[in-house]
Design a protein around this motif. Structure first.
Motif, PDB file in Angstrom:
ATOM      1  N   GLU A   3      45.783  31.618  47.990  1.00  9.30           N
ATOM      2  CA  GLU A   3      45.411  32.594  46.735  1.00  9.30           C
ATOM      3  C   GLU A   3      45.298  31.564  45.423  1.00  9.30           C
ATOM      4  N   ASP A   4      46.063  30.376  45.546  1.00  7.34           N
ATOM      5  CA  ASP A   4      45.711  29.530  44.230  1.00  7.34           C
ATOM      6  C   ASP A   4      44.320  28.807  44.312  1.00  7.34           C
ATOM      7  N   SER A   5      43.807  28.704  45.471  1.00  9.69           N
ATOM      8  CA  SER A   5      42.591  27.810  45.536  1.00  9.69           C
ATOM      9  C   SER A   5      41.350  29.202  45.699  1.00  9.69           C
ATOM     10  N   PHE A   6      41.653  30.392  45.960  1.00 12.65           N
ATOM     11  CA  PHE A   6      40.326  31.332  46.081  1.00 12.65           C
ATOM     12  C   PHE A   6      39.931  31.574  44.604  1.00 12.65           C
ATOM     13  N   ARG A   7      38.456  31.682  44.332  1.00 16.57           N
ATOM     14  CA  ARG A   7      37.904  32.143  43.067  1.00 16.57           C
ATOM     15  C   ARG A   7      36.710  33.024  43.466  1.00 16.57           C
ATOM     16  N   SER A   8      36.641  34.132  42.429  1.00 12.81           N
ATOM     17  CA  SER A   8      35.532  35.043  42.680  1.00 12.81           C
ATOM     18  C   SER A   8      35.188  35.772  41.308  1.00 12.81           C
ATOM     19  N   VAL A   9      33.894  36.103  41.266  1.00 17.97           N
ATOM     20  CA  VAL A   9      33.327  36.885  40.538  1.00 17.97           C
ATOM     21  C   VAL A   9      32.507  38.246  41.150  1.00 17.97           C
ATOM     22  N   GLU A  10      32.438  39.056  40.406  1.00 17.99           N
ATOM     23  CA  GLU A  10      31.450  40.151  41.082  1.00 17.99           C
ATOM     24  C   GLU A  10      30.344  40.550  40.063  1.00 17.99           C
ATOM     25  N   ILE A  11      29.389  40.810  40.495  1.00 22.03           N
ATOM     26  CA  ILE A  11      28.199  40.931  39.809  1.00 22.03           C
ATOM     27  C   ILE A  11      27.482  42.496  40.015  1.00 22.03           C
ATOM     28  N   GLU A  12      27.361  43.347  39.087  1.00 25.92           N
ATOM     29  CA  GLU A  12      26.825  44.565  39.109  1.00 25.92           C
ATOM     30  C   GLU A  12      25.579  44.936  38.612  1.00 25.92           C
ATOM     31  N   ARG A  13      24.668  45.418  39.367  1.00 23.56           N
ATOM     32  CA  ARG A  13      23.329  45.742  38.577  1.00 23.56           C
ATOM     33  C   ARG A  13      23.632  46.848  37.417  1.00 23.56           C
ATOM     34  N   SER A  14      22.909  46.729  36.445  1.00 24.61           N
ATOM     35  CA  SER A  14      22.963  47.699  35.382  1.00 24.61           C
ATOM     36  C   SER A  14      21.747  48.303  35.176  1.00 24.61           C
ATOM     37  N   SER A  15      20.463  47.541  35.663  1.00 26.13           N
ATOM     38  CA  SER A  15      18.930  47.904  35.562  1.00 26.13           C
ATOM     39  C   SER A  15      18.397  46.890  36.365  1.00 26.13           C
ATOM     40  N   GLY A  27      37.261  39.655  32.027  1.00 28.32           N
ATOM     41  CA  GLY A  27      35.983  39.135  31.340  1.00 28.32           C
ATOM     42  C   GLY A  27      34.728  39.498  31.920  1.00 28.32           C
ATOM     43  N   SER A  28      33.728  39.580  31.050  1.00 27.32           N
ATOM     44  CA  SER A  28      32.324  39.983  31.614  1.00 27.32           C
ATOM     45  C   SER A  28      31.337  39.569  30.790  1.00 27.32           C
TER      46      SER A  28
END
Length: 147
Positions: A3-15, A27-28
């Motif tokens: 768990e200490d090594s895992f990194r992620s971001v999520e990208i969501e379409r707005s238009s 954060g965004s």
């Protein structure tokens, strides 16, 4: 992977061509195609390259003296290579860091070149990943999400 090594971001379409990138801490930021003031994916890559080393250098040097100026300029050329694919080349991370006069400032100035080398050679995950050419896997999980 721990768990200490895992990194992620999520990208969501707005238009069309506009997205919001979110991290797990809430954060965004806006990302887009360059038609407005949102960061493009390439600009975010450049920011990550410079930001990674900036954090390393800042932690080392500011223990000795608070900088009076700290600026990082990250540049590169976006090209289409001989295979017809887009990529960046001539990546450059340029630091302009100034410190106050006195013993602390002298120690910080002395530490600056070494901290830049250490960040580049072993600490900065971003530039080391780019330079080592880590493979990227792209998958379609649409069918899995439909269940």
């Amino acid at each position: 992977m721990s768990e200490d090594s895992f990194r992620s971001v999520e990208i969501e379409r707005s238009s069309v061509g506009q997205y919001v990138v979110r991290n797990v801490r809430g954060g965004s930021l806006s990302m887009g195609t360059g038609g407005d003031d949102s960061f493009t994916p390439v600009e975010l890559l450049l920011a990550a390259l410079g930001g990674c080393t900036a954090v390393d250098v800042d932690y080392v040097t500011s223990r000795r003296a608070e900088p009076t100026g700290f600026r990082v300029e990250v540049t590169g050329d976006k090209i289409k290579d001989e295979t017809g694919g887009n990529r960046m080349r001539n990546l450059r991370v340029a630091f302009t860091v100034t410190f106050p006069e006195g013993e602390g400032g002298d120690k910080a100035r002395e530490a600056l070149p070494r901290s830049l080398r250490q960040s580049h050679d072993r600490l900065c995950t971003v530039s080391r990943t780019v330079e080592l050419g880590t493979p990227v896997t792209v998958v379609d999980t649409t069918a899995a999400d439909a269940d």
